[in-house]
Design a protein around this motif. Sequence first.
Motif, PDB file in Angstrom:
ATOM      1  N   THR A   1      -7.893  12.180  -3.325  1.00 32.55           N
ATOM      2  CA  THR A   1      -6.662  12.047  -2.878  1.00 32.55           C
ATOM      3  C   THR A   1      -5.713  11.715  -4.260  1.00 32.55           C
ATOM      4  O   THR A   1      -6.206  10.808  -5.020  1.00 32.55           O
ATOM      5  CB  THR A   1      -6.982  11.306  -1.585  1.00 32.55           C
ATOM      6  OG1 THR A   1      -7.196  11.745  -0.859  1.00 32.55           O
ATOM      7  CG2 THR A   1      -5.273  10.628  -1.429  1.00 32.55           C
TER       8      THR A   1
ATOM      9  N   ASP B   1      -8.083   1.217  -1.795  1.00 40.67           N
ATOM     10  CA  ASP B   1      -7.689   2.173  -0.762  1.00 40.67           C
ATOM     11  C   ASP B   1      -8.993   2.811  -0.390  1.00 40.67           C
ATOM     12  O   ASP B   1      -9.874   3.814  -1.686  1.00 40.67           O
ATOM     13  CB  ASP B   1      -6.371   3.216  -1.303  1.00 40.67           C
ATOM     14  CG  ASP B   1      -5.062   1.942  -0.203  1.00 40.67           C
ATOM     15  OD1 ASP B   1      -5.973   1.377  -0.569  1.00 40.67           O
ATOM     16  OD2 ASP B   1      -4.372   2.811  -0.659  1.00 40.67           O
TER      17      ASP B   1
ATOM     18  N   ASN C   1       0.617  -0.961  -0.117  1.00 36.24           N
ATOM     19  CA  ASN C   1      -0.087   0.395   0.261  1.00 36.24           C
ATOM     20  C   ASN C   1       1.011   1.171  -0.008  1.00 36.24           C
ATOM     21  O   ASN C   1       1.614   1.638   1.006  1.00 36.24           O
ATOM     22  CB  ASN C   1      -0.741  -0.036   1.115  1.00 36.24           C
ATOM     23  CG  ASN C   1      -2.094   1.589   1.271  1.00 36.24           C
ATOM     24  OD1 ASN C   1      -2.266   2.164   0.150  1.00 36.24           O
ATOM     25  ND2 ASN C   1      -2.457   1.090   1.995  1.00 36.24           N
ATOM     26  N   ASP C   2       0.676   2.029  -0.722  1.00 35.81           N
ATOM     27  CA  ASP C   2       1.795   3.325  -0.837  1.00 35.81           C
ATOM     28  C   ASP C   2       0.964   4.487  -0.618  1.00 35.81           C
ATOM     29  O   ASP C   2      -0.164   4.339  -0.847  1.00 35.81           O
ATOM     30  CB  ASP C   2       1.967   3.867  -2.339  1.00 35.81           C
ATOM     31  CG  ASP C   2       2.272   3.038  -3.528  1.00 35.81           C
ATOM     32  OD1 ASP C   2       3.741   2.211  -2.673  1.00 35.81           O
ATOM     33  OD2 ASP C   2       2.317   1.968  -4.586  1.00 35.81           O
ATOM     34  N   LYS C   3       1.570   5.406   0.059  1.00 38.56           N
ATOM     35  CA  LYS C   3       1.210   5.887   0.993  1.00 38.56           C
ATOM     36  C   LYS C   3       0.613   7.210  -0.315  1.00 38.56           C
ATOM     37  O   LYS C   3       0.799   7.475  -1.549  1.00 38.56           O
ATOM     38  CB  LYS C   3       2.489   6.940   1.494  1.00 38.56           C
ATOM     39  CG  LYS C   3       3.449   7.412   1.193  1.00 38.56           C
ATOM     40  CD  LYS C   3       3.760   8.432   2.143  1.00 38.56           C
ATOM     41  CE  LYS C   3       5.379   8.782   1.091  1.00 38.56           C
ATOM     42  NZ  LYS C   3       6.174   9.877   1.977  1.00 38.56           N
ATOM     43  N   PRO C   4      -0.370   8.127  -0.129  1.00 39.13           N
ATOM     44  CA  PRO C   4      -1.077   8.812  -1.167  1.00 39.13           C
ATOM     45  C   PRO C   4       0.184  10.012  -0.885  1.00 39.13           C
ATOM     46  O   PRO C   4       0.852  10.681   0.062  1.00 39.13           O
ATOM     47  CB  PRO C   4      -1.770   9.887  -0.199  1.00 39.13           C
ATOM     48  CG  PRO C   4      -2.270   8.529   0.359  1.00 39.13           C
ATOM     49  CD  PRO C   4      -1.389   8.034   1.278  1.00 39.13           C
ATOM     50  N   SER C   5      -0.080  10.690  -2.589  1.00 42.32           N
ATOM     51  CA  SER C   5       1.192  11.715  -2.437  1.00 42.32           C
ATOM     52  C   SER C   5       0.792  12.849  -2.749  1.00 42.32           C
ATOM     53  O   SER C   5       0.788  14.305  -2.530  1.00 42.32           O
ATOM     54  CB  SER C   5       1.997  12.125  -3.864  1.00 42.32           C
ATOM     55  OG  SER C   5       0.715  11.507  -5.259  1.00 42.32           O
TER      56      SER C   5
ATOM     57  N   ASP D   1      -3.401   9.546  -4.851  1.00 36.50           N
ATOM     58  CA  ASP D   1      -3.161   7.716  -4.428  1.00 36.50           C
ATOM     59  C   ASP D   1      -2.702   6.533  -6.410  1.00 36.50           C
ATOM     60  O   ASP D   1      -3.771   6.665  -6.471  1.00 36.50           O
ATOM     61  CB  ASP D   1      -3.683   7.719  -3.849  1.00 36.50           C
ATOM     62  CG  ASP D   1      -3.299   5.374  -2.750  1.00 36.50           C
ATOM     63  OD1 ASP D   1      -2.056   5.752  -2.616  1.00 36.50           O
ATOM     64  OD2 ASP D   1      -3.717   6.045  -2.133  1.00 36.50           O
ATOM     65  N   GLU D   2      -1.518   6.602  -5.903  1.00 37.11           N
ATOM     66  CA  GLU D   2      -1.364   5.268  -7.420  1.00 37.11           C
ATOM     67  C   GLU D   2      -1.801   4.127  -7.250  1.00 37.11           C
ATOM     68  O   GLU D   2      -2.197   3.331  -8.810  1.00 37.11           O
ATOM     69  CB  GLU D   2       0.403   5.763  -7.628  1.00 37.11           C
ATOM     70  CG  GLU D   2       0.905   4.981  -6.690  1.00 37.11           C
ATOM     71  CD  GLU D   2       2.509   4.339  -7.144  1.00 37.11           C
ATOM     72  OE1 GLU D   2       2.759   4.369  -8.155  1.00 37.11           O
ATOM     73  OE2 GLU D   2       3.772   4.964  -6.477  1.00 37.11           O
ATOM     74  N   ASP D   3      -2.907   4.046  -6.050  1.00 35.59           N
ATOM     75  CA  ASP D   3      -2.698   2.644  -6.202  1.00 35.59           C
ATOM     76  C   ASP D   3      -3.401   2.210  -5.161  1.00 35.59           C
ATOM     77  O   ASP D   3      -4.307   1.623  -4.656  1.00 35.59           O
ATOM     78  CB  ASP D   3      -1.597   1.717  -5.323  1.00 35.59           C
ATOM     79  CG  ASP D   3      -1.783   1.866  -3.547  1.00 35.59           C
ATOM     80  OD1 ASP D   3      -0.768   1.187  -3.331  1.00 35.59           O
ATOM     81  OD2 ASP D   3      -2.078   3.073  -3.387  1.00 35.59           O
ATOM     82  N   LEU D   4      -4.869   3.652  -5.588  1.00 35.84           N
ATOM     83  CA  LEU D   4      -6.015   3.792  -5.333  1.00 35.84           C
ATOM     84  C   LEU D   4      -7.111   2.699  -5.861  1.00 35.84           C
ATOM     85  O   LEU D   4      -8.077   2.075  -5.608  1.00 35.84           O
ATOM     86  CB  LEU D   4      -6.543   5.365  -5.696  1.00 35.84           C
ATOM     87  CG  LEU D   4      -8.077   5.866  -5.067  1.00 35.84           C
ATOM     88  CD1 LEU D   4      -8.191   5.565  -3.385  1.00 35.84           C
ATOM     89  CD2 LEU D   4      -8.485   7.209  -5.406  1.00 35.84           C
TER      90      LEU D   4
ATOM     91  N   HIS E   1      -9.639   6.793   2.169  1.00 37.91           N
ATOM     92  CA  HIS E   1      -9.450   7.727   2.865  1.00 37.91           C
ATOM     93  C   HIS E   1     -10.478   7.972   3.717  1.00 37.91           C
ATOM     94  O   HIS E   1     -11.515   8.736   3.346  1.00 37.91           O
ATOM     95  CB  HIS E   1      -8.230   8.867   1.797  1.00 37.91           C
ATOM     96  CG  HIS E   1      -7.631   7.831   0.546  1.00 37.91           C
ATOM     97  ND1 HIS E   1      -7.950   7.454  -0.317  1.00 37.91           N
ATOM     98  CD2 HIS E   1      -6.133   8.150   0.655  1.00 37.91           C
ATOM     99  CE1 HIS E   1      -6.789   6.943  -1.073  1.00 37.91           C
ATOM    100  NE2 HIS E   1      -6.167   6.886   0.301  1.00 37.91           N
TER     101      HIS E   1
END
Length: 176
Positions: free
Chosen positions: A134, A143, A108-112, A136-139, A145
Amino acid sequence: LKALLKTDKRFLFSIIHKFNFDENITDLSSLANLSTIDVDTNDTQTYTLVVGDGDTDNSLFTIDNHRLKINSSPDYESKSSYNIRLKTTDAGGLSFQKALTIPVADINDKPSAINLSNDSINEGEITFSANLSTVDEDLSAGDSHTYSFVLGDGQNDNSQFGIYTPWDGSIVLYGS
């Protein structure tokens, strides 16, 4: 990663591998300790990445002291597996090579970033609202938020705003 050596009147190798590694690990992370089981109990092995079918990603890896390392941090969203061709050679010069596919585990990548649909208030306006979203590349991986106000730069006006989710599921920042 293991290379298993068997003999049957001729030299046979089979490479057994079952491993994966997480995305976003540091450059030159060690992925596997390479070893070979050889009928010659005190035989030494060398390992190389070689040209041939399945060598597409050889240049992205290094072998250092029997350790397979990835040269640069992998990103699952860009590349979910790597293909290498590995060769093991014993002290007597006998060798075997095989193409391997190594999967990357998605984490799970953090949002940018957080985006607002409207980030300004016209002079004289009494109310303000904007949709929040958000980056987020892996939304797409499911994911979700939540949003809250935090202390830090820009906190002085936090009490003037609120966050709510209307019937349509959007997330709205409002203020008056």
